[in-house]
Motif scaffolding. Structure first.
Motif, short mmCIF file in Angstrom:
data_model
loop_
_atom_site.label_atom_id
_atom_site.label_comp_id
_atom_site.label_asym_id
_atom_site.label_seq_id
_atom_site.Cartn_x
_atom_site.Cartn_y
_atom_site.Cartn_z
N LEU A 189 -26.69 18.24 -43.15
CA LEU A 189 -26.67 19.69 -43.08
C LEU A 189 -28.08 20.17 -43.42
CD1 LEU A 189 -23.63 18.88 -44.05
CD2 LEU A 189 -23.45 21.33 -44.39
N THR A 238 -17.69 29.12 -43.98
CA THR A 238 -17.05 27.89 -43.52
C THR A 238 -15.90 27.43 -44.41
OG1 THR A 238 -18.66 26.57 -44.71
CG2 THR A 238 -19.10 26.97 -42.39
N GLU A 245 -24.70 27.89 -37.38
CA GLU A 245 -25.45 28.34 -38.55
C GLU A 245 -24.64 29.24 -39.46
OE1 GLU A 245 -29.17 29.82 -37.19
OE2 GLU A 245 -29.88 27.80 -36.77
N HIS A 275 -21.65 24.72 -39.51
CA HIS A 275 -22.96 25.09 -40.04
C HIS A 275 -24.06 24.67 -39.08
CE1 HIS A 275 -26.21 25.75 -42.85
NE2 HIS A 275 -26.66 24.54 -42.55
N ASN A 276 -23.98 23.45 -38.57
CA ASN A 276 -25.04 22.96 -37.69
C ASN A 276 -24.98 23.59 -36.31
OD1 ASN A 276 -25.94 21.43 -39.72
ND2 ASN A 276 -25.45 19.44 -38.81
N PHE A 312 -21.54 20.97 -48.25
CA PHE A 312 -22.79 21.68 -48.56
C PHE A 312 -23.44 21.11 -49.81
CE2 PHE A 312 -21.00 24.60 -45.59
CZ PHE A 312 -22.09 25.17 -44.98
N LEU A 316 -30.14 22.53 -44.83
CA LEU A 316 -30.07 23.71 -45.68
C LEU A 316 -31.49 24.12 -46.03
CD1 LEU A 316 -27.37 22.28 -48.08
CD2 LEU A 316 -26.98 23.93 -46.28
N SER A 371 -24.86 17.78 -48.77
CA SER A 371 -25.68 18.05 -47.57
C SER A 371 -25.77 16.85 -46.62
CB SER A 371 -27.09 18.54 -47.94
OG SER A 371 -27.89 17.47 -48.37
N THR A 412 -22.78 30.15 -42.92
CA THR A 412 -23.10 29.83 -44.31
C THR A 412 -21.89 29.20 -44.99
OG1 THR A 412 -22.37 31.98 -45.02
CG2 THR A 412 -24.70 31.76 -44.48
N LEU A 413 -22.12 28.78 -46.21
CA LEU A 413 -21.05 28.17 -47.00
C LEU A 413 -19.82 29.05 -47.06
CD1 LEU A 413 -19.84 26.17 -49.04
CD2 LEU A 413 -21.23 27.21 -50.80
N ALA A 467 -16.76 22.22 -41.82
CA ALA A 467 -17.84 23.03 -42.39
C ALA A 467 -19.19 22.57 -41.88
CB ALA A 467 -17.78 22.95 -43.91
#
Lengths: 292, 344
Positions: free
Chosen positions: B161, B105, B99, B95-96, B244, B163, B247, B101-102, B91
């Motif tokens: 992360l 992932t 990009e 995300h990184n 997430f 966010l 983070s 989202t939660l 995840a």
């Protein structure tokens, strides 16, 4: 890679392998004889290393003599644990036993961290740190002593198990505990000694490990992995096979460490372990062990 | 292939329904009432309370997944942290890098963990259960070593992360409260249905006597693999949300035996043979850990302050006690033993 390097690597590997055999023997004994999966093996082992460190570095004991009190303490604690909870655990189903040993792992590991913190420690082996040279090859004396002691111990254990009446009783228990009881073997007493020996040998593994590498209490699963690999590769039921399995793992690690960056050792050895479990879980043993 | 499967597992249902009259509707009712009790916590209570309940639901989801193979099937899996960690790292990386989202992932995280579980399962599930236990125990350590040496995943330093969004800390706590709650509900529903299906009966048969189950036609390898697969997919999803939630993830913290310890404690204290066990256990264990965390610094023995590991020491002792003496957990206290145990 010339011949000299190969010889040096092989020598290093064999010495390291001797130590690794020492790591596995306690686990192998408990698994083979009492069918106990000692998940806390490596935690006990590191606890032994830490006490050894305390004896040698703080009290200034001779690094060879200091091994004995640690092993005896391991044996004594093993007998005590067996007398209190161990003998009931043996009769439980294997799931209960594994859970309880996981609890013991956490207990021992936490106790070690509380007493000694998470620092990495190195035993100051004193006169054992000098190098011994054979022609163009040179090895630290500590490794020679650690591997030599392990080999001596394992050959002795092998002779005890195969040549004496006491050893025959232990083997009888490992084959069939109920029949062993029927023919008049004092199963409880011998099981207690074997349990003690399992923990004592784990402590011994800790001392020889501490002689040759740095260690920290929270990283002990690494040594569980190595011990398990030795046990699986050697199969159960023979001390000498465990010894040769240790030597193989040591030589492999020595060469892999030379050819590849060090962190690949883990991946390669774990891969080897997974492969072994897939194709030959009984190890070197010629025939599959019968289970009743 | 569908016909043999029905035969293979049909026998398991017949014998098991003979000895045990289960009342699924009562369980479902109980589940719904627990849910309605905890739901108000998500509205207007303090951040710390919501965070604490998030932890309860996180462990609940992991424990329900673990309980399929560990509780019903009797194969103890100590690599919970590995599967959750794989989900978390998948995840975080997605995300990184892209990009995502939660929500985008969670599924990849679950799939990644499940794929790893298949690899592990094929290698080890054919063996006796104690080899499986040792192998999974050392796998967590392998996960930490591999990730520490992968620069793409941040190595030993871990991943942050990034966010963004103008959320208050209260709305964040509320958001993750409901995320973890939803996952826990899904996990519990899965556990409930597995337990009352042929699949669940087959798992119980395996834990009681694997050879006999095999003789009776249960395809044990299949069943075990499926249980591990579902469990680790749930673990991966929980890990993805966890990444997430915090983070920041780092290998030492996430590939940690403590997670396995907590999850196993949840199941052992709650009760391993029932979907209700982890529900009770998760509340008990998280509340216990919180109170230990608060209590220990305030205690002192002979004028010395107790280190934080003391809490862990107590948890380890608790596991030994429950494993040996209260094997059926809290749920076991309320259940009378139905049927008979036969041994040959």
């Amino acid at each position: 890679m010339n011949l000299e390097t190969v010889a040096q690597l092989l020598g290093n590997g064999l010495l390291l392998g001797g130590v690794y055999a020492g790591l596995g023997i306690g686990l192998s004994l408990l698994l083979g004889v009492l069918k106990i999966v000692n998940l806390s093996h490596s935690a006990v082992l590191i606890f032994g290393s830490l006490i050894y460190w305390e004896l040698v570095n703080t009290l200034g004991l001779d690094p060879i003599l200091a091994i004995f009190p640690v092993v005896v303490a391991g044996f004594g604690i093993g007998v005590l644990v067996h007398r209190t909870v161990g003998q009931y655990m043996v009769r439980e189903d294997s799931r209960t036993m594994v859970l309880a040993f996981f609890g013991i792992l956490v207990l021992v590991e936490s106790a070690a961290i509380i007493i000694w913190t998470t620092d990495t420690r190195t035993v100051n082996v004193g006169y054992l740190s000098q190098l011994v040279t054979f022609g163009s090859l040179s090895f630290p004396l500590s490794k020679l002593v650690a591997a030599g002691l392990t080999v001596l111990l394992m050959v002795g254990l092998h002779l005890y198990l195969t040549r004496t009446l006491g050893g025959a009783a232990v083997r009888a228990i490992s084959q069939n505990i109920d029949v062993a009881q029927m023919v008049g073997i004092d199963v409880t007493k011998i099981s207690r000694r074997v349990f003690g020996a399992g923990l004592g040998l784990a402590a011994f593994g800790g001392t020889v490990l501490a002689m040759v590498v740095s260690f920290s209490p929270q990283e002990h699963p690494r040594w569980l992995a190595w011990s398990f690999l030795v046990v699986i590769l050697g199969g159960l039921g023979s001390t000498l096979r465990t010894l040769s399995a240790g030597l193989i793992v040591g030589v492999l690690e020595s060469f892999i460490g030379f050819l590849l960056p060090f962190q690949y050792i883990y991946v390669v050895l774990y891969g080897l372990l997974a492969l072994l479990l897939l194709v030959r879980p009984q190890g070197f043993a010629r025939t599959k062990q019968r289970e009743l | 292939m569908s016909e043999p499967k029905d035969i293979a597992l049909g026998g398991a249902r017949a014998s098991s329904s003979g000895v045990k009259k289960s009342r699924p509707w009562a369980g479902a009712l109980l589940g719904v009432s627990i849910l309605t009790l905890v739901l108000p916590v998500g509205f207007g209570t303090s951040i710390s309370l919501m965070t604490m309940f998030s932890a309860v639901f996180f462990y609940l989801a992991l424990a329900q997944g673990w309980n399929l193979l560990g509780g019903l099937g009797g194969y103890l899996n100590f690599a919970t942290a590995l599967f959750a960690g794989v989900g978390a790292y998948t995840a975080a990386w997605l995300h990184n890098q892209f990009e995502l989202t939660l929500w985008q992932t969670i599924l990849p995280g679950a799939i990644a963990a499940a794929v790893i579980s298949l690899l592990v399962g094929y290698a080890t599930l054919r063996l006796r259960s104690h080899y499986f236990a040792i192998f999974t125990l050392i796998l967590t350590f392998l996960g930490a070593v591999v990730v520490k040496n992968m620069p793409a995943l941040g190595g030993g330093a871990g991943i942050f992360l990034d966010l963004e969004g103008e959320w208050t800390s209260e709305s964040i706590a509320q958001f993750y409260f409901f995320c973890f709650l939803a996952l826990a509900v899904v996990a519990t529903i899965i556990a409930f249905f597995v337990q009352h299906s042929n699949f669940g009966y087959a798992l119980i048969a395996i834990s009681e006597d694997e050879t006999a189950a095999q003789v009776l036609g249960v395809r044990t390898m299949d069943v075990k693999l499926r249980a591990l697969f579902i469990g680790s997919a749930l673990g991966g999803a929980a890990g993805a949300i966890f990444a997430f939630f915090t983070s920041y993830i780092e290998p030492g913290g996430i590939f940690n035996l403590d997670i396995a310890l907590d999850v196993i404690l949840v199941c052992v204290i709650g009760g391993m043979r029932s979907w209700l066990g982890p529900v009770i256990g998760a509340f008990v264990v998280v509340f216990l850990e919180q109170s230990l965390r608060l209590l220990i610094p305030s205690l002192s023995v002979f004028g010395m302050e107790l280190p934080t590991e003391t809490g862990r020491l107590i948890l380890g002792a608790l596991l030994v006690v429950f494993a040996l003496f209260f094997r059926r957990g809290i749920v076991g206290i309320f259940q009378s033993r139905r049927g008979r145990n036969l041994s040959v």
